[in-house]
Write a protein that holds these residues in place. Sequence first.
Motif, PDB file in Angstrom:
ATOM      1  N   GLU A 127       1.627 107.818 -17.826  1.00  0.00           N
ATOM      2  CA  GLU A 127       0.355 107.303 -17.523  1.00  0.00           C
ATOM      3  C   GLU A 127       0.506 106.436 -16.324  1.00  0.00           C
ATOM      4  OE1 GLU A 127      -1.706 106.280 -21.339  1.00  0.00           O
ATOM      5  OE2 GLU A 127      -2.081 104.179 -20.324  1.00  0.00           O
ATOM      6  N   LYS A 137      -3.659 106.255 -30.103  1.00  0.00           N
ATOM      7  CA  LYS A 137      -3.529 107.603 -29.673  1.00  0.00           C
ATOM      8  C   LYS A 137      -3.024 108.379 -30.676  1.00  0.00           C
ATOM      9  CE  LYS A 137      -2.151 106.890 -24.735  1.00  0.00           C
ATOM     10  NZ  LYS A 137      -1.252 106.753 -23.861  1.00  0.00           N
ATOM     11  N   ARG A 138      -2.390 107.838 -31.847  1.00  0.00           N
ATOM     12  CA  ARG A 138      -2.133 108.629 -32.957  1.00  0.00           C
ATOM     13  C   ARG A 138      -2.978 108.882 -33.747  1.00  0.00           C
ATOM     14  NH1 ARG A 138       3.528 106.691 -32.310  1.00  0.00           N
ATOM     15  NH2 ARG A 138       2.808 104.583 -32.815  1.00  0.00           N
ATOM     16  N   ALA A 189      -1.974 110.101 -18.895  1.00  0.00           N
ATOM     17  CA  ALA A 189      -0.912 110.828 -19.335  1.00  0.00           C
ATOM     18  C   ALA A 189      -1.210 112.170 -19.212  1.00  0.00           C
ATOM     19  CB  ALA A 189      -1.048 110.419 -20.982  1.00  0.00           C
ATOM     20  N   HIS A 231      10.578 115.024 -20.305  1.00  0.00           N
ATOM     21  CA  HIS A 231       9.848 114.140 -21.060  1.00  0.00           C
ATOM     22  C   HIS A 231       8.546 113.519 -20.604  1.00  0.00           C
ATOM     23  CE1 HIS A 231      13.293 114.185 -24.553  1.00  0.00           C
ATOM     24  NE2 HIS A 231      13.661 114.669 -23.406  1.00  0.00           N
ATOM     25  N   ASN A 274       7.628 115.931 -30.645  1.00  0.00           N
ATOM     26  CA  ASN A 274       8.616 116.879 -29.848  1.00  0.00           C
ATOM     27  C   ASN A 274       9.974 117.097 -31.146  1.00  0.00           C
ATOM     28  OD1 ASN A 274      10.156 114.721 -29.699  1.00  0.00           O
ATOM     29  ND2 ASN A 274      10.288 114.928 -27.409  1.00  0.00           N
ATOM     30  N   GLY A 284       6.254 115.679 -22.591  1.00  0.00           N
ATOM     31  CA  GLY A 284       6.594 115.723 -24.146  1.00  0.00           C
ATOM     32  C   GLY A 284       7.769 116.075 -24.472  1.00  0.00           C
ATOM     33  N   GLY A 285       8.791 116.396 -23.919  1.00  0.00           N
ATOM     34  CA  GLY A 285       9.972 116.829 -24.103  1.00  0.00           C
ATOM     35  C   GLY A 285      10.212 117.612 -25.080  1.00  0.00           C
ATOM     36  N   ARG A 334      -1.577 100.694 -28.070  1.00  0.00           N
ATOM     37  CA  ARG A 334      -1.768 101.739 -27.237  1.00  0.00           C
ATOM     38  C   ARG A 334      -1.204 103.165 -27.915  1.00  0.00           C
ATOM     39  NH1 ARG A 334       0.850 100.581 -22.389  1.00  0.00           N
ATOM     40  NH2 ARG A 334       2.719 101.502 -22.940  1.00  0.00           N
ATOM     41  N   ARG A 335      -0.206 103.172 -28.469  1.00  0.00           N
ATOM     42  CA  ARG A 335       0.424 104.224 -29.259  1.00  0.00           C
ATOM     43  C   ARG A 335      -0.286 104.387 -30.427  1.00  0.00           C
ATOM     44  NH1 ARG A 335       7.016 103.309 -28.203  1.00  0.00           N
ATOM     45  NH2 ARG A 335       6.752 103.609 -25.986  1.00  0.00           N
ATOM     46  N   ASP A 357      -5.157 116.054 -24.387  1.00  0.00           N
ATOM     47  CA  ASP A 357      -5.003 114.528 -24.740  1.00  0.00           C
ATOM     48  C   ASP A 357      -3.995 114.241 -25.892  1.00  0.00           C
ATOM     49  OD1 ASP A 357      -5.556 112.517 -22.902  1.00  0.00           O
ATOM     50  OD2 ASP A 357      -7.633 112.149 -23.520  1.00  0.00           O
ATOM     51  N   ASN A 358      -3.965 115.399 -26.482  1.00  0.00           N
ATOM     52  CA  ASN A 358      -3.100 115.352 -28.034  1.00  0.00           C
ATOM     53  C   ASN A 358      -1.809 115.863 -28.002  1.00  0.00           C
ATOM     54  OD1 ASN A 358      -5.084 113.613 -29.376  1.00  0.00           O
ATOM     55  ND2 ASN A 358      -6.419 115.505 -29.653  1.00  0.00           N
ATOM     56  N   SER A 359      -1.415 116.666 -27.127  1.00  0.00           N
ATOM     57  CA  SER A 359      -0.197 117.492 -27.210  1.00  0.00           C
ATOM     58  C   SER A 359       1.293 116.701 -26.885  1.00  0.00           C
ATOM     59  CB  SER A 359      -0.381 118.855 -26.511  1.00  0.00           C
ATOM     60  OG  SER A 359      -0.691 118.602 -25.002  1.00  0.00           O
ATOM     61  N   ASN A 360       0.825 115.604 -25.712  1.00  0.00           N
ATOM     62  CA  ASN A 360       2.054 114.877 -25.543  1.00  0.00           C
ATOM     63  C   ASN A 360       2.212 113.555 -26.496  1.00  0.00           C
ATOM     64  OD1 ASN A 360       3.904 113.688 -24.066  1.00  0.00           O
ATOM     65  ND2 ASN A 360       2.929 113.705 -22.242  1.00  0.00           N
ATOM     66  N   PRO A 361       3.584 113.580 -27.247  1.00  0.00           N
ATOM     67  CA  PRO A 361       3.566 112.671 -28.273  1.00  0.00           C
ATOM     68  C   PRO A 361       3.440 111.245 -27.619  1.00  0.00           C
ATOM     69  CG  PRO A 361       5.463 114.259 -28.406  1.00  0.00           C
ATOM     70  CD  PRO A 361       4.633 114.644 -27.055  1.00  0.00           C
ATOM     71  N   ALA A 362       2.612 110.213 -28.696  1.00  0.00           N
ATOM     72  CA  ALA A 362       2.351 108.914 -28.063  1.00  0.00           C
ATOM     73  C   ALA A 362       3.224 108.336 -27.223  1.00  0.00           C
ATOM     74  CB  ALA A 362       1.615 108.087 -29.215  1.00  0.00           C
ATOM     75  N   ASP A 363       4.718 108.257 -27.830  1.00  0.00           N
ATOM     76  CA  ASP A 363       5.401 107.446 -26.946  1.00  0.00           C
ATOM     77  C   ASP A 363       5.852 107.932 -25.565  1.00  0.00           C
ATOM     78  OD1 ASP A 363       6.670 109.396 -28.490  1.00  0.00           O
ATOM     79  OD2 ASP A 363       8.553 108.556 -28.544  1.00  0.00           O
ATOM     80  N   LYS A 364       5.706 109.428 -25.609  1.00  0.00           N
ATOM     81  CA  LYS A 364       5.956 109.928 -24.449  1.00  0.00           C
ATOM     82  C   LYS A 364       4.981 109.919 -23.175  1.00  0.00           C
ATOM     83  CE  LYS A 364       9.579 111.963 -26.003  1.00  0.00           C
ATOM     84  NZ  LYS A 364      11.134 111.302 -25.786  1.00  0.00           N
ATOM     85  N   GLN A 365       3.772 109.695 -23.852  1.00  0.00           N
ATOM     86  CA  GLN A 365       2.574 109.346 -22.814  1.00  0.00           C
ATOM     87  C   GLN A 365       2.910 108.112 -21.959  1.00  0.00           C
ATOM     88  OE1 GLN A 365      -1.419 109.732 -24.250  1.00  0.00           O
ATOM     89  NE2 GLN A 365      -0.751 111.329 -25.703  1.00  0.00           N
ATOM     90  N   ASP A 366       3.861 107.379 -22.416  1.00  0.00           N
ATOM     91  CA  ASP A 366       3.815 105.977 -21.637  1.00  0.00           C
ATOM     92  C   ASP A 366       4.661 106.361 -20.150  1.00  0.00           C
ATOM     93  OD1 ASP A 366       3.021 104.309 -23.767  1.00  0.00           O
ATOM     94  OD2 ASP A 366       4.851 103.530 -24.341  1.00  0.00           O
ATOM     95  N   ALA A 388       1.219 114.546 -33.044  1.00  0.00           N
ATOM     96  CA  ALA A 388       2.092 115.415 -32.156  1.00  0.00           C
ATOM     97  C   ALA A 388       3.529 114.726 -32.166  1.00  0.00           C
ATOM     98  CB  ALA A 388       1.591 115.320 -30.704  1.00  0.00           C
ATOM     99  N   LYS A 398      -6.207 109.048 -32.826  1.00  0.00           N
ATOM    100  CA  LYS A 398      -6.995 110.011 -32.281  1.00  0.00           C
ATOM    101  C   LYS A 398      -6.527 111.532 -32.626  1.00  0.00           C
ATOM    102  CE  LYS A 398      -7.803 111.864 -27.548  1.00  0.00           C
ATOM    103  NZ  LYS A 398      -9.028 112.293 -27.431  1.00  0.00           N
ATOM    104  N   MET A 399      -4.958 111.616 -32.619  1.00  0.00           N
ATOM    105  CA  MET A 399      -4.357 112.887 -32.683  1.00  0.00           C
ATOM    106  C   MET A 399      -4.861 113.341 -34.171  1.00  0.00           C
ATOM    107  SD  MET A 399      -0.596 112.493 -31.169  1.00  0.00           S
ATOM    108  CE  MET A 399      -0.325 112.171 -29.580  1.00  0.00           C
TER     109      MET A 399
END
Lengths: 395, 211
Positions: free
Chosen positions: A116, B192-193, A122, A131, B206, A134-135, B188-189, A104-113, B204, B195-196
């Motif tokens: 989802e 999640k951040r 996500a 992407h 890229n 995660g891209g 939302r973001r 749940d953490n490895s995909n960057p937050a904006d890419k999860q959009d 996280a 949480k990370m």
Amino acid sequence: MRALTWQGKHDVRVETVPDPEIVNPRDAIIKVTSTAICGSDLHLYDGVIPGLISGDVLGHEFMGEVVETGPASTLKKGQRVVVPFTISCGKCFFCERQQYSACDNSNPADKQDLSEPLYGHAMGGLFGYSHLTGGYPGGQAEYVRVPYSDVGPLVIPDGLEDDKVLFLSDILPTGWMAAENADIEEGDVVAVWGCGPVGLFAVQSALAMGAGRVIAIDEYPTRLNLARDLGADVIDFKQTPVLETLMAMSGGIGPDAVIDAVGMEAHGFAPDTIFDNIKQHVGIGADSAHALREAIMAVRKGGRISIPGVYGGFLDKFPLGALMEKGVQVRTGQTHVQRYTKDLLHKIGEGEIDTTFLISHRLPLEDAARGYENFRYKQNEWTKVVLKPGTGAAS
Amino acid sequence: MSHHHHRNRNTGNGLIALGVAALAGAAAFAFYQTQGRNRVAHRPPDSAPGRLGRNGRDPYAVVGRSVLINAPRSDLYAFWRDFSNLPSFMENVRDVAVSGDVTSWSIPAPMGPVRVETRIVNDKQNEQIAWRSTEASDIETHGKVTFRDAAPGRGTEVEAVIAYVPPYGEVGRWIAKAFQKEPAIQGRRDLKRLKMLFETGEIATNHNRKK
Ligand SMILES: NC(=O)c1ccc[n+]([C@@H]2O[C@H](COP(=O)([O-])OP(=O)(O)OC[C@H]3O[C@@H](n4cnc5c(N)ncnc54)[C@H](O)[C@@H]3O)[C@@H](O)[C@H]2O)c1
Ligand SMILES: [Zn+2]
Ligand SMILES: [Zn+2]
């Protein structure tokens, strides 16, 4: 550094891109010594997976030497490591349950959009795979930045050369998990669609897990022969009707377990394939699933369906009735690579598993585009391509 | 001949129209059978969080999100309660100045930076922090973050709910969405951040190189 970049459908090129550096504390930088082209890369090459941007570096099967480490990495410079294609933090709900590809953490937050809304949840991060996941720049390159390097990379003892261990990054664990997901019991009849690398390793694993008879299905003689060498019976779907043959080979009840190692670009001259392909060409999101439909029809009542083949979107004419009425079990997923690497490395070390039979071609990284083209269009002869950055001529 | 042809085409279109009408009629009848006749006069509230109800009644836009974080409730509460920590995971918050119960925030927005001033209206240790904007704030908003123990071994459920009157109304909200600055997207973001940061010690990315 030099790296294989995606430029558009059927257009990949080796270009010069900036070298990676340590960005997060748990990162390491790997100097790649071997990296393979995967059937999954062909889905990107063919433009049927959404979410690529021109210039993205591809590749998710790679290994090499540790050349730099972040302050929280547990690796040491000079170590040889194989890197799982799944990027996993090791700490979240899913990683703690060894469901690494669901991290749940490895995909960057904006890419999860991106994933989802498409999948309801996500996706985790993967190297070099659009992407949606995660891209992350991939491994068909001279160097790779590897996040969470204290969790993923597997240190390789000296004396095991690259060709023996490279496939621990993806397809060997994928074939193993495909067989595990089929819950094989002693003496089972197991049918495997696709004799690409994933299908072949699934054949090998199913036999190791006690299957009585494994039946491998494809159309390419070379690939069917590799399956035969591993101990499988084979069906050439261009010569023989698959469903009837499977019934005849399983005493009329159907295979106990079926494995779809083909995925979203199934071929075959059948009406459903033609419709699926038309939809794939007019837009994204449609999968071609002839093999999966056939597998669902073939499996015996109360049997098991394992789907390592990759699908990305939606499907119609899906035999939902057969799925429900026969009371079958379905298991799927991107491979939880980190769950299997240690055991499989041990089996390789003991000589119980050989993976080198698969490699048909070794090329310098500079020739990667030629590797893609041939792996795509000469599937009979090109079964697996390994790229060697830093080497000159083809071997 | 051409006249005849023309009439035939018309008849064809007419038949298609008739077919479509028949299908629509059948669908409407099926819908009436299942939905219309099974009408429910009064629906008591269900167990969903209030922010997810379909019948909004006030000028506020309500956004929110829950995340599961594998960390103790008290740690998460303490981290959030020190508002100077928030920019470390809230991408859109630039400056936070705290004086007593009043906090002032600078938030870049599509139509120039917005200054928000909030006052804590409810502070329950390890459970909840709630705030409301003051008179001096550019935006009228209130919100809360709630910390609950998840099932044993799963850590903490963190839920943030923010209600705000969108500047420039619905149109302003669309523009903000287009710039990905809308609070629902940001919230939302940001969660999640958070949480990370708590689970992995880093956020996280890229990006292959530091900025
Ligand atoms: N789950 C995972 O984590 C994971 C990992 C790696 C690969 N994969 C997926 O596994 C699949 C196979 O990968 P690969 O590297 O072996 O690919 P590949 O393209 O080399 O092999 C696919 C094979 O399927 C055969 N095939 C096509 N249509 C068929 C049909 N109708 N019936 C029987 N066989 C048919 C092709 O001839 C080919 O030999 C791909 O979808 C890939 O994305 C999944
Ligand atoms: Zn792969
Ligand atoms: Zn994780």
